[in-house]
Design an enzyme around this catalytic site. Sequence first.
Site, mmCIF file in Angstrom:
data_model
loop_
_atom_site.group_PDB
_atom_site.id
_atom_site.type_symbol
_atom_site.label_atom_id
_atom_site.label_comp_id
_atom_site.label_asym_id
_atom_site.label_seq_id
_atom_site.Cartn_x
_atom_site.Cartn_y
_atom_site.Cartn_z
ATOM 1 N N ASP A 172 40.918 117.453 32.441
ATOM 2 C CA ASP A 172 40.364 116.499 31.489
ATOM 3 C C ASP A 172 41.165 115.197 31.541
ATOM 4 O OD1 ASP A 172 39.267 115.140 29.361
ATOM 5 O OD2 ASP A 172 39.629 116.717 27.875
ATOM 6 N N HIS A 189 36.524 117.860 30.770
ATOM 7 C CA HIS A 189 36.244 117.634 29.347
ATOM 8 C C HIS A 189 35.115 118.539 28.861
ATOM 9 C CE1 HIS A 189 36.920 115.294 25.730
ATOM 10 N NE2 HIS A 189 35.602 115.180 25.574
ATOM 11 N N SER A 191 35.559 117.770 21.015
ATOM 12 C CA SER A 191 35.650 116.348 21.349
ATOM 13 C C SER A 191 35.600 115.505 20.072
ATOM 14 C CB SER A 191 34.529 115.990 22.331
ATOM 15 O OG SER A 191 34.716 114.708 22.867
#
Length: 515
Positions: free
Chosen positions: A471, A500, A421
Amino acid sequence: MTSGLHHITAITRKIQANVDFYCGFLGLRLVKRTGGFEDAAQLHLFYGDAVASPGSLVSFLAWEDGSPGRVGHGAASEIAFAIRPQAIGFWLTRALQSGIGTEGPAMEFGEPVLRLKDPDGIIIKLVGTETVRGGAPWGVRGIEVEDAILALRGATLLSEHPAETAGFLTRHGRFTAAETAGSITRMTSQSGQILDVRDATGFWPAAPGTGAIDHVALRLPDVAAVNGEVKALAVEGIDAVNVHDRKYFYSLYVREPAGGLIELATDDGPGFAADEPLETLGTTLFIPEHFSLRREDIVPMLPQFGLPGEPRILYRDLPFVHRIHEAEVPDGSTLVLLHGAGGNEASLLPLGRKILPAATLIGLRGRATEEGVARFFRRFGPMQFDQADIRAEAEAFAGFLEQAGHAYGLASGKTAFLGYSNGANLLAAAMELHPGLVHRAVLLRPMAVLEPEPASNLAGADVLIVAGDQDPYLGHSEQLSERLMRAGADVSYKRVAAGHALSDEDVAVAREFLR
């Protein structure tokens, strides 16, 4: 019963320096290493005498590179150890030879006291006394048994309400007010151990953090006595108590009237030898069972250290706070890990260990913060990224890798990178801004954050992008894949059945790629 102290618990910023001081300099024995009972991913070490006697114990919670606390009212400010009066000269000489500053010796309540500070700045008092007798001093090289620390002598409690604090210690800890000197009232116990209650009216309040003493634990004979104190406190209108079975002892936590955290712990065991032999006490890591967590998910997150004479990691002061976790049987490879928003340098270590069991892992902590959450660069709002900060942090990351390469002997051909991320986003930006910096990278749930798209030559870079098919940022991962390929990188794009958040499939895909 024999009233007195059971243990004192504080917080340390650097566990290796802490071990070197309490085992190496003071000569205490490491008698237990555990994951924290409140947070299994927090290392908790206990030091004591040769047999881990209640009353000899001091423990530390490891907040590696954590924010410092503040000494003030509502907490203890000093830890005192008992030594024989004749040993004061030995300890003064030992401190001078070790480069540790001292104050004294000076007489306090008729006893010679030598003051010094541990690596976190906690005041340690070595008190020459005949009152406290230790049963099993732990002799180490350079410290004869007659000079060794015997047990805890006591602690100093800072209180805005000293009379109320003293009364609480009398009713619930079986301490007795003995004498007063200036602003300090000395409370004594049947064991000879003391608590000095200092009037701290007008002081600032204590704040938790590294270098702070978290709580003082007093001794009660057994479980029945602890449960009896729960009822006695309720009669006084104090219901805010926490009772716990700590496996090695049973205890309750309560705030005394001035706000200091006091633990009342059983003196009758079962003790630290309940789950490992006395001769090997403190050599095995124990994870509290009530978390029901897999050992492989916890152990990589705990800081590694070496006892005096053992190998240890020599950390360098580099641009990013970082954590190194060495494999039991290393193969010479390294995996550098960059966490997602809200993580820290330890967050991805369990993942990294599953992916590359024999690699040396280096986890970094992002230097930007957003409402207390660690990140690798600032945002102005959702999907609005601080471009100047991205470039500055990418530059700092490049500097970190250069310095870490020299400090830790990293071989570029055997070093891979993994970001998740926000960490993956900085890693991708650093690759674009510094071609040749990263040759092999795994980007989990990434997006392109650097604008405008730079003219980079990423020929020779091998990249795996792993996107979650559920996601909400899936499209951004696809755009980054196309962008890196335009720059010449060899990109493998994989979609896994996830959002995610990370999944076991991420581990399998990354392991296959890095293998």
